[in-house]
Design a protein around this motif. Structure first.
Motif, PDB file in Angstrom:
ATOM      1  N   LYS B   2       0.816  -1.212   0.000  1.00  0.00           N
ATOM      2  CA  LYS B   2       0.000   0.000   0.000  1.00  0.00           C
ATOM      3  C   LYS B   2       0.850   1.262   0.000  1.00  0.00           C
ATOM      4  O   LYS B   2       1.860   1.324   0.695  1.00  0.00           O
ATOM      5  N   GLN B   3       0.414   2.232  -0.769  1.00  0.00           N
ATOM      6  CA  GLN B   3       1.058   3.546  -0.736  1.00  0.00           C
ATOM      7  C   GLN B   3       0.086   4.549  -0.135  1.00  0.00           C
ATOM      8  O   GLN B   3      -1.026   4.734  -0.650  1.00  0.00           O
ATOM      9  N   ILE B 276      -0.676  -0.379  -4.395  1.00  0.00           N
ATOM     10  CA  ILE B 276      -2.078   0.043  -4.390  1.00  0.00           C
ATOM     11  C   ILE B 276      -2.178   1.332  -3.584  1.00  0.00           C
ATOM     12  O   ILE B 276      -1.807   1.356  -2.397  1.00  0.00           O
ATOM     13  N   SER B 278      -3.650   4.174  -1.274  1.00  0.00           N
ATOM     14  CA  SER B 278      -4.699   4.189  -0.248  1.00  0.00           C
ATOM     15  C   SER B 278      -4.733   5.552   0.408  1.00  0.00           C
ATOM     16  O   SER B 278      -3.819   6.343   0.260  1.00  0.00           O
TER      17      SER B 278
ATOM     18  N   VAL C  43       6.191   2.739   0.748  1.00  0.00           N
ATOM     19  CA  VAL C  43       5.035   1.854   0.592  1.00  0.00           C
ATOM     20  C   VAL C  43       5.190   0.679   1.543  1.00  0.00           C
ATOM     21  O   VAL C  43       6.304   0.295   1.901  1.00  0.00           O
ATOM     22  N   GLU C  45       4.040  -1.715   5.109  1.00  0.00           N
ATOM     23  CA  GLU C  45       3.991  -1.496   6.552  1.00  0.00           C
ATOM     24  C   GLU C  45       5.124  -2.273   7.212  1.00  0.00           C
ATOM     25  O   GLU C  45       5.502  -3.343   6.733  1.00  0.00           O
TER      26      GLU C  45
END
Lengths: 920, 278, 218
Positions: B2-3, B276, B278, C43, C45
């Motif tokens: 996720k970005q 993706i 976000s 990007v 986590e």
């Protein structure tokens, strides 16, 4: 007419020169000069085939134009009018003439010369400190010749350590494989395991280009470090690890290689023939030696008996336990033990058995990395080593071992660094990857001779190893009385006593001892005269408040000054030197240099005056010559230049450009002679290029052999071995040093003595920083985080912190001027991006804006760069934090090499604003 | 992977630009309302004059904002593709027709209304063409700007020229239409995954108060239809809430798209990853 | 035909901002104006995190929204794809700035210099009053391209005909050239590697390509 010449017009020209603002240089560049004004910097594309960085300088070079025209520059000599010194004292600087400034300085020096250069305590009365990694030398013109003419000077007042230096690597690296700094052979390697090496930030353009090319080629780099640096970002894998636990990870990697993979995956011939692995170790831990020759013994598998290691035709056993009928061992202080039917095992076996306890499961509990991940890294390392493969370079067939292990700066400093250096180097030897194509290489030497080609230092020494010049620890020769204020000859045998050794001693001890001398140690007086150039220890060293107070004790300070700063705030005389684009100096280039400068050429390049100096700033060579004249040292000074103090000797076999010694020469004359001599020296007198030629062309090079990147061929040719894995000599030296110190009643170095081990023992390295909290009477739980730092490319060593362009472009990179912490932790603390937070240690507190990120170990906070300026124009208004403010400077956190690390236990809290800045 | 896309609030168009959309929108809406008023037998020269004045005020706001005001005339150079040019080109005939309605014959208001409709449409398309700002280039932006301009215009007409039931009913109907369009606009932004800062707009306290005020305007206009003397107040509220809406849309909800990558690069033997936003 | 494009190899870029600094110096852009800059994007986590450095600036779109919205025709597109601004026509309405999906445009109303209100001599040499109060952005160093081409040099190959950022890039991440020439360096890079362009959904057809992996061998 070349394309470049076509672009030069009467009003606009391109001036070829170089940038050497950090140790990763020098790099080529051109200055765009329009109507006599420098307006920009360009790469020197004509050098693309010569310079490994394609003739391009890094981002900092583009700040040099602003640096030149900074309105805050000191434009004429100044003197202090307020005799009181301190941060809160206004120095009352007033402009004076060059004559008054130079005469004042010369009078001081002559007075000292008349009373003797050494004081009652045996220490030089004159001290000098230069910044970042020796690079100021490329900006100080002929000053080295003056220092040579003058006599003993104390270089031991460090400008800063930690993030600026790979201290233990300098010492152990050079000891084991002539590696003042260590690099991967990036152009050939397939796997780099990097413990915090920050190539993409501190490796300079050569490293960046080589690693970028390697990525496209398909290299795998595994970056193991607490936060996701630019280097981790550009790596295939990032493994977050707790600070100062790298040694545990590496010991576990060795464990995997020795205990969990078949022996056939190691490079057995390399270990047997090029390392001390087969040497027999006796029951007392020392090598068993041939009673006649004193040479270490090995077990010859063919004859089934112990023989001297260099006996022709033998096949030494790599491992095993044996009984040696007759042998001796060399103990400390030349004591000899005699052995009969002694049980013995090889050094390799000693290592195998020693490493049994350091399994990945053991390490996991320490470094917070899962055991499987450690095994994965170790197995990747072995599987990429290509044991048995060879490569032909310049017609010579050499082993190809495309795996490397490299270490970053905090890994390489302070406690734990010895273990890391040893582990890294042993990992290389286990797969035969030390100093061979694709493997782990040294770059250059500084403690040994051969700065231009380290191979000349590969000379046979004792016991089948390369010669090493340790400081003596024998009863007769040990220097009980320090010859410099960091006592490098007294306390640190491995640093030796070459021109660079003093600066590589315990750089913070002089500052600590100014505060309070330890027991049984001569009371040291501050030097009567301290000269600083391109250094700002008041910002760049630890516990900056304490350090600033120490600087204020210096009775007479001459600062070669660019702008006002935190250190020259205490100065008595400020001298403005012509800066990067305004002065002339010939600089050696090529060969193999720090950090990843591996050239296929060697030669010289000219840093030339592209524009006239601003204000009344003067070329450092002019300043130096004037000082030599006014102190009556002109003949000695010229003689030093003739001897080669600032370049090649001016007289060689086929040429003589010596300067008359009885008169002062202008800078142009001096550098013209150096240009001619240096180019003649490179070509055996066949080609002579004068200053005018160099000004036009910028550089002169001749080929440098690619095979000279590697030490292995020289060792093999001389049948020498790397002194690994077993550290018999260091164990003996440590024992002797302990005896000497104890005889003097000195016990405050005992912890450091524990580092002299034949094989490193884990000793709860991170726990030392926790203990420091307890020792200060505080509760460890009140300081739950690790505070660490990292460099940014814009501020390699901080010397351009007053250049606005660096700040502006720096803002594009996260963490600039802020405090990086894990986003999850920040969330728990109620901290959001941009909040002001305070980082407090047992020393002091520093404040900055929070930068919560995912790429940071939850137990770590990171403060990039070295800031918290309170005097430097522009920088002082940025309100940036600094780890240096809160980092402890102490004996207990100093290792045996005399280094400490940029690591400190801290707590974090949200605050309203910047508060009082740097004040603790 | 996720970005979290980093966006920023545009600062190029500030309250002065919002002034153009507010005053210009209300002014053009008022001229349209005046035309309707004329057709239903409530001609109002004052309303036409006010409409022209508001449009002029809006343009003055823009003039204050541009970097090179003394070459503002260049704004007419690109009618081929620029809605700003088109908006500007409608101003002279609009002003002329409006002035004729004020000075000569109120019937010119019908012609002025034609140009005013074009002007208002240009304003709507101008925002919609701003592809850097998701809050503006949403397809529902055009009906939203049109409906709020009309709601403001009819509302202001009630204040200036009295409250004939047909106009009150129109104003009430348009106010309801505006509310519907605004909800469609909001849903459109959510569906289009607009920046968080833009979507946060709808949960701000000020926006909640504004929404309540818009509904109150509808209630007051409906009450006026039922005979209560609340038309002018309702109309005024319709104007004020329209200005509030556009003010927030231009100056506080106008976040950029940010920079979005589709893949992480393969660093050596590292596989790349799909990213993706976000 | 000629269509100039920029290619940024994200595998190479290290975010050093040398291009940013060199661009600022070459073009004399004021404080805070960065026609070329490199983004630092995170990007994922913890602990599965990546950082990606993304050079950006004007994308010289094939269908540039900035040009369409410009009321003055100051923004134009050349036949070679380069989007230009005529500083003498621009009124500084900043419509183009809000129309640009790439945050590539700037407007500075009051000159500010590195050390305050007064320019240094070097800044004075680069200062252009024409750029105050109007829209500015990356020009692909169009003067260098035109000047170089006039000397028979090839943009993207010869440094004197190539944008400064490309010349500066220390990792070799930036490449420039004619995408309509199948033999150009950029055409080859795009053929040999996987790439994306930013905000394709907006339909601007940017002339700025990001490489992220090599093409699988056929």
């Amino acid at each position: 007419m070349t394309a470049l010449e076509a672009r030069d017009t009467a009003a606009r020209k391109l001036v070829p020169t170089l940038c050497y603002n950090c140790v990763a240089g020098p790099d080529f560049m051109q200055v765009i000069v329009e109507d006599g004004v420098a307006t920009g910097i360009e790469p020197n594309h004509s050098a693309a085939g010569v310079h490994p960085g394609a003739g391009r300088p890094c981002v900092r070079a583009y700040g040099l134009v602003q640096k030149t025209y900074n309105p805050h520059r000191i434009s004429q000599p100044m003197k202090r009018t307020n005799p009181k010194k301190g941060r809160d004292e206004d120095p009352g600087f007033v402009p004076i003439s060059w004559d008054e400034a130079l005469d004042t300085i010369a009078a001081r020096l002559k007075d000292i010369m008349s009373r003797g250069l050494i004081d009652e305590a045996g220490l030089p009365r004159v001290a000098a400190s230069f910044g970042h990694g020796g690079t100021p030398r490329s900006y100080m013109g002929s000053f080295p010749a003056f220092m040579s003419a003058f006599g003993p000077i104390d270089f031991s007042f460090g400008s800063g350590q930690g993030v600026k230096c790979t201290h233990s690597e300098h010492l152990y690296g050079e000891y084991w494989h002539r590696a003042f700094t260590v690099s991967s052979d990036t152009v050939l390697t397939n796997l780099v395991v990097s413990f915090g090496s920050n190539y993409e930030v501190t490796g300079g353009v050569c490293a960046v280009r080589r690693h970028a090319d390697a990525r496209i080629r398909g290299v795998k780099r595994i970056q193991i470090e607490p936060h996701l640096s630019a280097t981790a970002a550009c790596s295939a894998e990032w493994v977050p690890i707790k600070p100062k636990t790298d040694a545990a990870f590496m010991l576990a990697m060795i464990h995997v290689l020795l205990h969990e993979t078949p022996r056939t995956s190691l490079d057995i011939p390399y270990l047997r023939d090029r390392t001390s692995s087969p040497y027999l170790v006796g029951p007392n831990g020392y090598y068993l030696r041939d009673p006649q020759s004193g040479k270490p013994l090995v077990w010859d598998e063919k004859a089934g008996r112990a023989v001297p290691h260099d006996t022709p035709g033998i096949v030494p056993a790599l491992e095993g336990h044996f009984t040696v009928s007759e042998a001796i061992s060399h103990l400390a202080d030349k004591e000899v033990a005699r052995h009969e039917n002694a049980p013995a095992h090889t050094a390799f076996t000693a290592m195998v058995e020693h490493l049994r306890r350091y399994s990945p499961d053991w390490a996991s509990a320490i470094c917070g990395v899962k055991p499987d991940k450690i095994r994965h890294v170790a197995n990747e390392y072995v599987s990429n080593a290509c044991i048995g493969q060879t490569i032909e370079i310049e017609g010579r067939t050499l082993p190809l071992r495309p795996v490397a292990v490299t270490l970053g700066k905090t890994v390489n400093n302070g406690w734990g660094a010895f273990e890391c250096c040893w582990s890294r180097t042993v990992l290389a030897t286990l797969v035969g990857a030390l100093e061979v194509p694709g493997g782990t290489l040294g770059t250059t030497v500084r403690l040994n001779k051969g700065h231009d080609n380290r191979l000349v230092s590969v000379v046979p020494g004792e016991d089948g190893f390369m010669v090493s010049s340790l400081n003596p620890t024998s009863e007769t020769d040990w220097k009980a009385k320090p010859t410099g204020r960091n006592a490098h000859r007294t306390l640190v045998p491995i640093v030796g006593n070459s021109a660079w050794s003093q600066a590589l001693g315990p750089a913070h001890l002089p500052w600590l001892f100014m505060d309070k001398s330890p027991d049984e140690w001569p009371k040291q007086r501050a030097p009567e005269f301290w000269l600083t150039f391109r250094t700002n220890p008041a910002v760049a060293f630890w516990d900056t408040a304490k350090l600033t107070r120490a600087i204020a004790q210096m009775p007479f300070i001459v600062a070669i000054a660019y702008t006002f700063d935190e250190t020259n705030h205490m100065a008595d005389i400020l001298l403005p030197d012509a800066s990067d684009l305004e002065s002339t100096q010939l600089v050696p280039i090529g060969g193999t240099k720090f950090v990843e400068q591996f050239w296929e050429h060697t030669g010289v390049a000219l840093r030339q005056k592209a524009v006239e100096p601003q204000g009344d700033a003067r070329d450092f060579t002019w300043i130096t010559t004037e000082l030599a004249k006014r102190t009556g040292l002109i003949e000695k000074y010229n003689a030093a230049i003739n001897r080669g103090a600032i370049g090649s000797p001016l007289k060689g076999k086929n040429y003589d450009f010596s300067l008359p010694t009885d008169q002062a020469h202008d800078p142009e004359t001096i550098w013209d002679a150096v240009c001619k001599a240096s180019t003649a020296a490179l070509t055996d007198g066949k080609e002579v290029k004068d200053l005018a030629w160099m000004k036009e062309h910028g550089y002169f090079v001749v080929p440098f052999k690619r095979t000279d990147w590697y030490l292995y061929p020289s060792l093999a040719d001389q049948n020498l071995r790397f002194e690994l894995p077993y550290q018999e000599r260091l164990m003996r030296v440590g024992e002797e040093l302990g005896r000497r110190l104890h005889a003097q009643g000195i016990h405050w170095w005992d912890e450091q003595l524990s580092e002299y081990q034949p094989l490193p023992e884990w000793h709860d390295v991170p726990g030392r920083w926790v203990k420091a909290v307890v020792a200060a009477g505080k509760k460890p739980e009140d300081f739950p985080f690790w505070g660490i730092t990292t460099k940014t490319m814009f501020y390699s060593a901080g010397n351009n912190s007053g250049v606005p362009l660096m700040h502006e472009v720096g803002q594009n990179v996260r963490g600039h001027g802020g405090i990086i912490l894990n986003a999850g932790v920040a969330g728990k603390l109620g901290i959001v991006a941009g909040d002001w937070i305070e980082v407090r240690s047992i020393v002091a507190a520093t404040r900055g804006r929070a930068v919560p990120v995912q790429g940071c170990h939850p137990e770590t906070i990171v403060i990039p760069g070295q800031h918290e300026h309170w005097k430097t124009p522009f920088a002082k208004d940025l309100n940036f934090p600094s780890l240096n403010t809160v980092t402890q400077m102490s004996m207990e956190l100093t290792d045996a090499t005399g280094s400490g690390a940029d690591v400190v236990r801290v707590c974090v809290r949200k605050v309203e604003g910047p508060g009082k800045g740097a004040r603790p | 992977m996720k970005q979290v896309v980093q966006v920023r609030l545009q600062r190029y168009w500030d309250i002065r630009a919002a002034g153009n959309f507010s005053f210009g929108g209300t002014g053009s809406g008022l001229i349209l309302a005046s035309a309707l008023g004329f057709l239903i037998g409530v001609p109002s020269v004052l309303a036409v004059a006010t409409g022209l004045g508001l449009i002029g005020l809006g343009l003055f706001c823009v003039w204050l904002e541009i970097g090179r005001p003394w070459r503002a005339i260049n704004v007419f150079f690109n009618p081929r593709t620029s809605w700003m040019t088109r908006e500007a080109m409608l101003v002279p005939p609009l002003m002329a027709a409006g002035a004729a309605a004020v000075v000569f014959d109120i019937r010119f208001v019908l012609l002025a209304a034609l140009f005013a409709a074009g002007f208002l449409y240009c304003q709507a398309r101008m925002l919609h063409a701003s592809r850097g700002i998701p809050a503006w280039c949403q397809k529902e932006t055009v009906p939203l700007i049109l409906s709020t301009g009309l709601a403001e215009g009819t509302g202001l007409f009630l204040v200036i020229a009295g409250a004939p039931p047909a106009m009150v009913a129109t104003a009430c109907g348009i106010a309801i239409l505006r509310e519907l369009v605004r909800e469609l606009y909001r849903r459109g932004l959510v569906k289009a995954n607009a920046p968080a800062g833009t979507l946060a707009w709808f949960s701000w306290r000020e926006e909640k108060l504004l929404t309540a005020a818009r509904w109150l305007a509808i209630v007051l206009l409906a009450a006026a239809l039922a005979g209560w003397n609340t038309a002018a107040l309702g109309g005024l509220l319709a104007v004020a809430t329209g200005w509030g809406l556009k003010g927030m849309m231009i100056t506080r909800a106008a976040h950029t798209r940010g920079h979005v990558i589709t893949h992480t690069p393969a660093r050596g033997r590292d596989p790349s990853h799909v990213v993706i936003p976000s | 035909m000629t269509r100039y494009v920029m290619v940024a190899d994200l595998r190479r870029c290290v975010g050093c901002q040398a291009c940013t600094a060199a661009c600022k110096e070459a073009n004399g852009t004021p404080i805070g104006v960065q026609w070329r800059r490199v983004l630092d994007i995170e990007v994922g986590e913890f602990p599965d995190v990546k950082r990606v450095y993304v050079p950006t600036g004007c994308q010289h779109c094939e269908d540039p929204p900035c040009m369409h919205v410009c009321p003055t025709t100051a923004t134009k597109q050349r036949p070679d794809g380069i989007v230009t601004i005529d500083y003498d026509l621009c009124i500084g309405c900043a419509y183009c700035a809000v129309a640009c999906p790439y945050e590539a445009r700037y407007r500075v109303d009051h000159p500010r210099f590195a050390f305050g209100e007064e320019p240094s001599v070097s800044e004075q040499a680069r200062f252009d009053e024409k750029k105050i109060g109007v829209a500015t952005k990356c020009t692909f160093c169009v003067d260098r391209i035109d000047g170089g081409c006039a000397k028979g040099l090839t943009p993207g190959v010869d440094p004197d005909a190539t944008p400064v950022c490309v010349n500066t890039c220390i990792s070799g991440a930036l490449a420039f050239g004619d995408i309509d020439d199948p033999d150009s360096n950029v055409s080859k890079l795009l053929a040999e590697n996987k790439w994306f362009r930013m905000h394709e959904e907006v339909g601007t057809a940017p002339g700025f390509y990001y490489l992220w992996d090599k093409e699988a061998p056929l």
